[in-house]
Motif scaffolding. Structure first.
Motif, PDB file in Angstrom:
ATOM      1  N   SER A 157       6.274 -21.183  14.484  1.00  0.00           N
ATOM      2  CA  SER A 157       5.876 -21.979  13.321  1.00  0.00           C
ATOM      3  C   SER A 157       6.113 -23.464  13.543  1.00  0.00           C
ATOM      4  O   SER A 157       5.519 -24.302  12.866  1.00  0.00           O
ATOM      5  N   LYS A 158       6.982 -23.793  14.497  1.00  0.00           N
ATOM      6  CA  LYS A 158       7.266 -25.196  14.805  1.00  0.00           C
ATOM      7  C   LYS A 158       6.532 -25.661  16.057  1.00  0.00           C
ATOM      8  O   LYS A 158       6.790 -26.747  16.575  1.00  0.00           O
ATOM      9  N   GLY A 159       5.627 -24.815  16.549  1.00  0.00           N
ATOM     10  CA  GLY A 159       4.806 -25.193  17.687  1.00  0.00           C
ATOM     11  C   GLY A 159       5.538 -25.191  19.017  1.00  0.00           C
ATOM     12  O   GLY A 159       5.073 -25.808  19.984  1.00  0.00           O
ATOM     13  N   THR A 160       6.656 -24.503  19.066  1.00  0.00           N
ATOM     14  CA  THR A 160       7.436 -24.446  20.303  1.00  0.00           C
ATOM     15  C   THR A 160       7.164 -23.138  21.030  1.00  0.00           C
ATOM     16  O   THR A 160       7.044 -22.079  20.403  1.00  0.00           O
ATOM     17  N   VAL A 161       7.057 -23.200  22.346  1.00  0.00           N
ATOM     18  CA  VAL A 161       6.853 -22.004  23.155  1.00  0.00           C
ATOM     19  C   VAL A 161       8.059 -21.823  24.065  1.00  0.00           C
ATOM     20  O   VAL A 161       8.423 -22.726  24.811  1.00  0.00           O
ATOM     21  N   ILE A 162       8.687 -20.658  23.973  1.00  0.00           N
ATOM     22  CA  ILE A 162       9.829 -20.345  24.838  1.00  0.00           C
ATOM     23  C   ILE A 162       9.352 -19.393  25.921  1.00  0.00           C
ATOM     24  O   ILE A 162       8.880 -18.289  25.625  1.00  0.00           O
ATOM     25  N   ALA A 163       9.446 -19.828  27.154  1.00  0.00           N
ATOM     26  CA  ALA A 163       8.965 -19.001  28.268  1.00  0.00           C
ATOM     27  C   ALA A 163       9.781 -17.714  28.361  1.00  0.00           C
ATOM     28  O   ALA A 163      11.001 -17.711  28.200  1.00  0.00           O
TER      29      ALA A 163
END
Length: 206
Positions: A133-139
């Motif tokens: 929802s915050k536009g962050t991508v965790i690999a």
């Protein structure tokens, strides 16, 4: 849009690639496996192999291996899809939890291990929604892959051990499966904590 592209889609827009078909089959066959496992006595009588139980083990092992098959098909054919990314992890979790619940009935795995696995999935799923929802991508890390592989090996080993009479083969399979199982539980907790740490910066208020 090309004819080939159109032929691989249904009205809902899902691409029925070979990998997606294999994943869907895995999901559909999980209820068939648990029904089979409930109806067929799996434990050895102590003197001979229980072939009905061996069939339960073989079926579960086949379902476990389809995870590798659909992943290979998706990557080798360049057919990684949104539907596959959605369904494949769900199929893995359904298979793991179903297998663990059945082994709990057989008094093989402890109840807390199932609580740990399900709690970890709730935690990661919730964090994933917040982070997205915050536009962050965790690999994705390799911990998740090791966790799944180790868990599957342990469950398959336990199911095979159930079918064997008491003796050296039983001791080897049960012992190695126990080591694999508790290693998998450590990886389950570790991977959940690792994801939480990576998500920490996204949990603060705007």
């Amino acid at each position: 849009m090309s004819t080939n592209s159109s032929s691989n889609k249904t009205g809902s827009g899902i691409r029925w690639t070979a990998a997606n078909i294999v994943t869907t089959i895995r999901v559909v066959l999980i209820p068939a496996w648990i029904l089979m496992a409930e109806l067929i006595p799996a434990k050895s009588n102590g003197t001979a192999i229980n072939w009905g139980g061996f069939a339960v083990f073989a079926f579960f092992t086949f379902l476990s291996l389809t995870d590798k098959i659909d992943g290979y098909l998706a990557r080798s054919r360049g057919e990684v899809t949104v539907f596959g990314k959605f369904l494949d992890p769900i199929a893995d979790k359904l298979l793991v939890v179903t297998g663990m619940v059945w082994l709990l009935e057989q008094s093989i795995v402890p109840a807390w291990s199932i609580v740990l696995v399900i709690s970890r999935e709730f935690l990661v799923s919730g964090l994933r929604m917040v982070v997205a929802s915050k536009g962050t991508v965790i690999a994705a890390s390799n911990l998740g892959k090791w966790k799944t592989a180790t868990t599957m090996i342990a469950l398959c080993g336990y199911m095979l051990a159930l079918t064997l009479p008491a003796g050296i083969p039983w001791l080897i399979f049960f012992g190695t499966s126990t080591v694999s199982f508790y290693s998998a539980m450590i990886l389950t907790a570790w991977s959940g904590i690792d994801y939480f740490i990576k998500s920490w910066s996204s949990l603060g208020e705007e």
